[in-house]
Design an enzyme around this catalytic site. Structure first.
Site, mmCIF file in Angstrom:
data_model
loop_
_atom_site.group_PDB
_atom_site.id
_atom_site.type_symbol
_atom_site.label_atom_id
_atom_site.label_comp_id
_atom_site.label_asym_id
_atom_site.label_seq_id
_atom_site.Cartn_x
_atom_site.Cartn_y
_atom_site.Cartn_z
ATOM 1 N N ALA A 1 0.892 -1.191 0.012
ATOM 2 C CA ALA A 1 0.042 0.273 0.020
ATOM 3 C C ALA A 1 0.873 1.163 0.050
ATOM 4 O O ALA A 1 1.915 1.401 0.515
ATOM 5 C CB ALA A 1 -1.064 0.122 1.221
ATOM 6 N N LEU B 1 2.961 -1.185 4.383
ATOM 7 C CA LEU B 1 3.157 0.001 3.378
ATOM 8 C C LEU B 1 4.317 -0.216 2.555
ATOM 9 O O LEU B 1 5.494 -0.541 2.862
ATOM 10 C CB LEU B 1 3.566 1.227 4.228
ATOM 11 C CG LEU B 1 2.140 1.794 5.081
ATOM 12 C CD1 LEU B 1 3.078 3.200 5.937
ATOM 13 C CD2 LEU B 1 1.047 2.437 4.252
ATOM 14 N N CYS B 2 4.156 0.257 1.164
ATOM 15 C CA CYS B 2 5.362 -0.146 0.011
ATOM 16 C C CYS B 2 6.650 0.422 0.546
ATOM 17 O O CYS B 2 7.788 -0.046 0.323
ATOM 18 C CB CYS B 2 4.656 0.437 -1.222
ATOM 19 S SG CYS B 2 5.777 0.336 -2.641
ATOM 20 N N PHE B 3 6.656 1.598 1.123
ATOM 21 C CA PHE B 3 7.738 2.602 1.534
ATOM 22 C C PHE B 3 8.379 1.944 2.927
ATOM 23 O O PHE B 3 9.623 2.490 3.141
ATOM 24 C CB PHE B 3 7.368 3.913 1.532
ATOM 25 C CG PHE B 3 7.314 4.648 0.222
ATOM 26 C CD1 PHE B 3 8.392 5.578 -0.266
ATOM 27 C CD2 PHE B 3 6.313 4.539 -0.812
ATOM 28 C CE1 PHE B 3 8.316 5.944 -1.714
ATOM 29 C CE2 PHE B 3 6.328 5.042 -1.998
ATOM 30 C CZ PHE B 3 7.499 5.649 -2.422
#
Length: 275
Positions: free
Chosen positions: A90, A167-169
């Protein structure tokens, strides 16, 4: 005097749209380029803070994240929610620069797809360096960097791969750009017969809805010019792909297609909750 590249492309200038429209425009461009439209480079932003779920992520993970962080999701909340057509974790889109590059390409050409991914990130890293920001691909940092970039526990997801953050980051792949131990750029690709879409998010500034993720302005310790970066990227991507980007806009058929896609997918609750 250098020669002008033979291929002409279309440049869509930076503009902000809502979550469903941003996803639908990218999909409409992918289909349009596959049908013969020119290569298209698009820069965009987000009218409201938005959490975009990866295509395969369960909606329950977003709900669990929202409960952990106290963020209210949905049209009536602080943060909009949309499901992407691309995979990965996400993304909290807020104070960021998003770009999409859509190229005609044979879907079987794996080497070209990988080169496109790497080249776009290389162009962004090079332009950031001009601005005094040292961004490096994760693959170049060595195993010692992994310890320094340990994932924040608040982003961890109990579903999916073990210990993989929501979360992708807070995840890392080889070509992700890292500044001072933090991921600032990630991208994803989607292929169709005859074309390739790559869209990527560059964290420009920290969002209060995901304050564990600093943007490049916080990491640089000063204000940076987004216009400077966008113009520099246009020049670099022109030279790198030998495409002469000419200012353009969405065609009427693309606008119509994007509106239909919003209704069918990205603005449809059945699509968002499909997993």
């Amino acid at each position: 005097m250098s020669e002008v590249p033979a291929i002409r492309g279309r440049l869509i200038e930076l503009a902000s749209h809502d979550a469903a429209a941003n996803m639908a425009i990218d999909e409409a461009l992918l289909n349009s380029v596959a049908a013969g439209a020119p290569p298209t480079l698009r820069f965009y932003g987000w009218k409201r803070p938005t959490l975009s779920l990866g295509y395969f992520q369960p909606l329950a993970e977003a709900m669990a994240w929202a409960e952990r962080t106290g963020v209210s999701l949905g049209n009536t909340g602080e943060v909009d929610l949309v499901r992407r057509s691309t995979g990965g974790g996400a993304i909290l889109h807020h104070a960021e620069l998003t770009l999409s590059l859509t190229l005609p390409m044979n879907v079987s050409d794996t080497g070209a797809r990988e080169a496109t991914y790497r080249n776009v990130h290389e162009a962004i890293a090079s332009e950031l360096k001009v601005m005094g920001v040292d961004a490096k691909p994760f693959r170049t940092l060595g195993t010692g960097a992994v310890t320094r970039m340990s994932f924040a526990s608040s982003g961890a997801s109990s579903a999916g791969k073990r210990d993989e953050p929501f979360l992708c980051f807070q995840r890392r792949t080889d070509e992700d750009l890292i500044v001072s131990g933090y991921k600032v750029l990630g991208s994803a690709q989607r292929r169709t017969k005859g074309a390739l879409l790559q869209h990527g998010s560059l964290l420009w500034s920290v969002s209060p809805h995901a304050d564990v993720l600093p943007g490049i302005q916080q990491l640089a310790g000063r204000r940076l010019g987004m216009d400077q970066l966008v113009h520099g990227l246009q020049r670099r991507l022109k030279a790198m792909f030998e495409i002469d980007w000419q200012l353009g806009a969405l065609e009427s058929n693309e606008i119509k297609a994007a509106k239909q896609i919003v209704t069918q997918r990205y603005g449809n609750s059945d699509w968002t909750s499909k997993r």
